[in-house]
Design an enzyme around this catalytic site. Structure first.
Site, PDB file in Angstrom:
ATOM      1  N   ASP A   7       0.871  -1.175   0.000  1.00  0.00           N
ATOM      2  CA  ASP A   7       0.000   0.000   0.000  1.00  0.00           C
ATOM      3  C   ASP A   7       0.911   1.230   0.000  1.00  0.00           C
ATOM      4  O   ASP A   7       2.132   1.117  -0.219  1.00  0.00           O
ATOM      5  CB  ASP A   7      -0.991  -0.020   1.185  1.00  0.00           C
ATOM      6  CG  ASP A   7      -0.313   0.202   2.529  1.00  0.00           C
ATOM      7  OD1 ASP A   7       0.943   0.299   2.583  1.00  0.00           O
ATOM      8  OD2 ASP A   7      -1.032   0.281   3.534  1.00  0.00           O
ATOM      9  N   CYS A  64       3.419  -2.993   3.921  1.00  0.00           N
ATOM     10  CA  CYS A  64       2.542  -1.865   4.263  1.00  0.00           C
ATOM     11  C   CYS A  64       3.275  -1.042   5.319  1.00  0.00           C
ATOM     12  O   CYS A  64       4.479  -1.224   5.510  1.00  0.00           O
ATOM     13  CB  CYS A  64       1.147  -2.324   4.699  1.00  0.00           C
ATOM     14  SG  CYS A  64       1.029  -3.196   6.271  1.00  0.00           S
ATOM     15  N   GLY A  65       2.607  -0.127   5.962  1.00  0.00           N
ATOM     16  CA  GLY A  65       3.313   0.737   6.905  1.00  0.00           C
ATOM     17  C   GLY A  65       3.976  -0.054   8.018  1.00  0.00           C
ATOM     18  O   GLY A  65       5.150   0.142   8.337  1.00  0.00           O
ATOM     19  N   THR A  66       3.214  -0.954   8.612  1.00  0.00           N
ATOM     20  CA  THR A  66       3.737  -1.790   9.704  1.00  0.00           C
ATOM     21  C   THR A  66       4.041  -3.208   9.265  1.00  0.00           C
ATOM     22  O   THR A  66       4.744  -3.929   9.978  1.00  0.00           O
ATOM     23  CB  THR A  66       2.696  -1.900  10.825  1.00  0.00           C
ATOM     24  OG1 THR A  66       1.491  -2.452  10.257  1.00  0.00           O
ATOM     25  CG2 THR A  66       2.384  -0.535  11.431  1.00  0.00           C
ATOM     26  N   GLY A  67       3.464  -3.635   8.170  1.00  0.00           N
ATOM     27  CA  GLY A  67       3.515  -5.042   7.753  1.00  0.00           C
ATOM     28  C   GLY A  67       2.420  -5.874   8.405  1.00  0.00           C
ATOM     29  O   GLY A  67       2.237  -7.044   8.058  1.00  0.00           O
ATOM     30  N   GLY A  69      -1.208  -5.217   8.846  1.00  0.00           N
ATOM     31  CA  GLY A  69      -2.494  -5.380   8.158  1.00  0.00           C
ATOM     32  C   GLY A  69      -2.384  -6.257   6.928  1.00  0.00           C
ATOM     33  O   GLY A  69      -3.245  -7.119   6.678  1.00  0.00           O
ATOM     34  N   HIS A  97      11.571 -23.186   9.642  1.00  0.00           N
ATOM     35  CA  HIS A  97      10.571 -23.840  10.504  1.00  0.00           C
ATOM     36  C   HIS A  97       9.159 -23.804   9.932  1.00  0.00           C
ATOM     37  O   HIS A  97       8.404 -24.759  10.119  1.00  0.00           O
ATOM     38  CB  HIS A  97      10.532 -23.161  11.882  1.00  0.00           C
ATOM     39  CG  HIS A  97      11.795 -23.313  12.657  1.00  0.00           C
ATOM     40  ND1 HIS A  97      11.871 -23.056  14.013  1.00  0.00           N
ATOM     41  CD2 HIS A  97      13.054 -23.690  12.293  1.00  0.00           C
ATOM     42  CE1 HIS A  97      13.111 -23.258  14.439  1.00  0.00           C
ATOM     43  NE2 HIS A  97      13.846 -23.634  13.409  1.00  0.00           N
ATOM     44  N   ARG A 132       9.269 -32.745  12.207  1.00  0.00           N
ATOM     45  CA  ARG A 132       8.480 -32.021  13.214  1.00  0.00           C
ATOM     46  C   ARG A 132       7.929 -30.704  12.663  1.00  0.00           C
ATOM     47  O   ARG A 132       6.829 -30.281  13.007  1.00  0.00           O
ATOM     48  CB  ARG A 132       9.288 -31.785  14.493  1.00  0.00           C
ATOM     49  CG  ARG A 132      10.422 -30.785  14.397  1.00  0.00           C
ATOM     50  CD  ARG A 132      11.210 -30.741  15.705  1.00  0.00           C
ATOM     51  NE  ARG A 132      12.137 -29.614  15.784  1.00  0.00           N
ATOM     52  CZ  ARG A 132      13.300 -29.556  15.130  1.00  0.00           C
ATOM     53  NH1 ARG A 132      13.675 -30.543  14.329  1.00  0.00           N
ATOM     54  NH2 ARG A 132      14.090 -28.511  15.276  1.00  0.00           N
ATOM     55  N   HIS A 133       8.691 -30.094  11.780  1.00  0.00           N
ATOM     56  CA  HIS A 133       8.203 -28.836  11.192  1.00  0.00           C
ATOM     57  C   HIS A 133       7.107 -29.099  10.165  1.00  0.00           C
ATOM     58  O   HIS A 133       6.127 -28.355  10.101  1.00  0.00           O
ATOM     59  CB  HIS A 133       9.365 -28.054  10.586  1.00  0.00           C
ATOM     60  CG  HIS A 133      10.341 -27.559  11.608  1.00  0.00           C
ATOM     61  ND1 HIS A 133       9.948 -26.882  12.734  1.00  0.00           N
ATOM     62  CD2 HIS A 133      11.693 -27.682  11.697  1.00  0.00           C
ATOM     63  CE1 HIS A 133      11.003 -26.583  13.471  1.00  0.00           C
ATOM     64  NE2 HIS A 133      12.077 -27.062  12.859  1.00  0.00           N
TER      65      HIS A 133
END
Ligand code: RB5
Length: 142
Positions: A7, A64-67, A69, A97, A132-133
């Protein structure tokens, strides 16, 4: 092929990432947005997530701004494991992992230099393929 989207909060960092991918000779498809006009991040999170989930692209990068949303949005799509990373340790661990198929970054959180190292770590680290992963990843979809 790498799917990439942002965005307005992630646009400038996305452009730096595109230059970096070009310098590395890696192919990408940019799903927008294409300028700094205000848009709604779910549109771009969904476009990139569907391109990866449908097999059109092997991996995705969302900014995005923070990652936050845009990663929440991508993780609503079946088969997507989007990881919001703020350092290289997280990027390496989520490939080893979680076999994360989308990297999410915050354009207002990490600087360009660190972001490009995170991108390289995400793209260059293979999944561990450990039992396990695999078991835990399969349990996500149950
Ligand atoms: C847009 O201002 C901002 O809310 C968006 O880029 C993102 O940070 C949302 O999680």
């Amino acid at each position: 092929m790498i799917a990439i989207g942002s965005d307005q909060g992630g646009y400038e960092l996305k452009m730096e990432i595109l230059k970096h991918l070009e310098a590395r000779g890696l192919e990408y498809k940019d799903f927008g947005s294409y300028d700094t006009a205000s848009v709604d991040y779910p549109e771009y999170g969904k476009k990139v997530a569907h391109a990866v989930a449908d097999g059109e692209c092997e991996r995705g990068i969302l900014v995005c701004g923070t990652g936050i949303g845009i990663s929440i949005t991508a993780n609503k799509v079946k088969g997507i494991r989007a990881a919001l990373c703020t350092d290289c340790f997280m990027a390496e661990a989520t490939r080893l992992h979680n076999d994360a198929n989308i990297l999410a970054l915050g354009g207002r959180v990490v600087g360009v230099g660190l972001a490009l190292k995170i991108v390289d770590t995400f793209l260059d680290t293979p999944f561990s393929n450990e039992e396990r992963h695999l078991r835990r990843i399969n349990a996500i979809e149950d």
